[in-house]
Design a protein around this motif. Sequence first.
Motif, PDB file in Angstrom:
ATOM      1  N   LYS A 197       0.397   4.110  -2.827  1.00  0.00           N
ATOM      2  CA  LYS A 197       0.093   5.507  -2.502  1.00  0.00           C
ATOM      3  C   LYS A 197       1.119   6.473  -3.090  1.00  0.00           C
ATOM      4  N   PHE A 251      -7.408  -4.449   2.048  1.00  0.00           N
ATOM      5  CA  PHE A 251      -7.163  -3.329   1.142  1.00  0.00           C
ATOM      6  C   PHE A 251      -7.738  -3.684  -0.230  1.00  0.00           C
ATOM      7  N   MET A 259       0.824  -1.204   0.000  1.00  0.00           N
ATOM      8  CA  MET A 259       0.000   0.000   0.000  1.00  0.00           C
ATOM      9  C   MET A 259       0.865   1.264   0.000  1.00  0.00           C
ATOM     10  N   GLY A 267      -8.724  -2.227  -4.053  1.00  0.00           N
ATOM     11  CA  GLY A 267      -8.556  -1.175  -5.044  1.00  0.00           C
ATOM     12  C   GLY A 267      -9.565  -1.303  -6.171  1.00  0.00           C
ATOM     13  N   TYR A 270      -2.406   6.723  -8.192  1.00  0.00           N
ATOM     14  CA  TYR A 270      -3.227   6.561  -6.996  1.00  0.00           C
ATOM     15  C   TYR A 270      -4.084   7.809  -6.841  1.00  0.00           C
TER      16      TYR A 270
END
Length: 448
Positions: free
Chosen positions: A6, A62, A2, A64, A11
């Motif tokens: 980021k 997490f 992550m 996405g 992102y």
Amino acid sequence: IMRDIKRNRDYLDDAPLQEYLNNLGASLLAVRPEARGETQYDFFFFAVRDPMLNAFALPGGFIGVHSALVLAAQNESELASVMAHEIGHVAQRHIARMLGKQKQDMLIPLAAMVLGALAISSSPDAGMAMIMGGQGLALQRRLNFSRDAEREADRVGLDIMSEAGFETTGMINFFGRLQQASRAYSDTAPPYLRSHPMTSERIADIQARTRDQRYRQHADSLDFKLIQARVKVLQDPSHQGALDAAASFERQLQVKTRPAIVAGKYGLAFVALKQGHPAKAQTLLNEARAALKNGAPTATSAVLASLSLDIKLAAHQFKEAVAEADAAHNQFPLSRGIAHQYADALFAAGQYDDAVAYLRDQAQMYRHEPELYDRLAKVYAALKMQAQQHIALAESYALNGSLPAALDQLSIARKAPDASFYELSIIDAREREMKAQRLEEIRLEKEG
């Protein structure tokens, strides 16, 4: 992983978008709390700029979502179906199970190599065939597991979205759209070489499972349309991208339904703000709000409020921004984006003492938000409080996974002329903790 994501330019670090995705994800998780696992970890939903219709899940919750997928969804149930599918992957621990299975499967080619090496002296062809066969078997086992995991995530995701009150047809419709988008290469590979089941097979399975269910209609939220408009602008940050988005919003206004008009005006306001025209953006946002109030005087949205605050700040209307941010923070107390904008408004208005008091309270409640410490450092710099500024920066760097940089900031804070005994004690304590964490990181890197 992550931390790397980021730092990537694709992102989408956009507060209203992240907030919407996490609120939608929370509504799905509310009906399946066991998906959080024994440790009850928090899920985090985020978006990345990508033209492919896709989403992905990482261990620990997490998830996405590609920007193109948000734009392709015809309704909120379709978007919820994809997110529920990814929650299914996490809930069933598919990634952890896959990694464990890969470790087991590594023994197959190793054993085949040993047997092949023994056989190769008497029959070279048989020995090589044994080695290649072992590698092929391991690969096939991984493909089989991947296909089974996708089927299981479909089933779990379907149950989750149904229990959360979304239309189960959303999953069928979205798979159909996915099939059309990837028709050139989707179902041409042999089934035994695919990591996912064929889309047509997945649609048939879902249709069979929902055949006896009563049809349930789910009304799209206002934020769904607003976020789609926002993503359309964020998808392509270039000048031409803004022009294309504006043209799309103008066409959307011709539909003449209230959701289309509100979202179209909102999108045009966002484009105007991005192009540096806050006055025009304010006019368009006012028109969006007027269209929304037509027949729904109490309707409101944190997404609209957030854009209004951005416009006020861009227009240097700082006193108005503080008053509006205060009202919005009271109206949407759980909105982290609004909370951050309130701090920005206080800073822009020069209310540094109020900003420090507010941000300290926020940092006590939300210790894992580096954005709060970044804003604290900015306010401390304005107040010429050097030690506190660098301590805040150290916390921000640490939360972003940059422990060496965090330790450098603590070293600078220690040498600051205004460092008090109390602040030096904080620096000593945090330095010991961060050094211990850094040593653990180094140990894990060496083991990896």
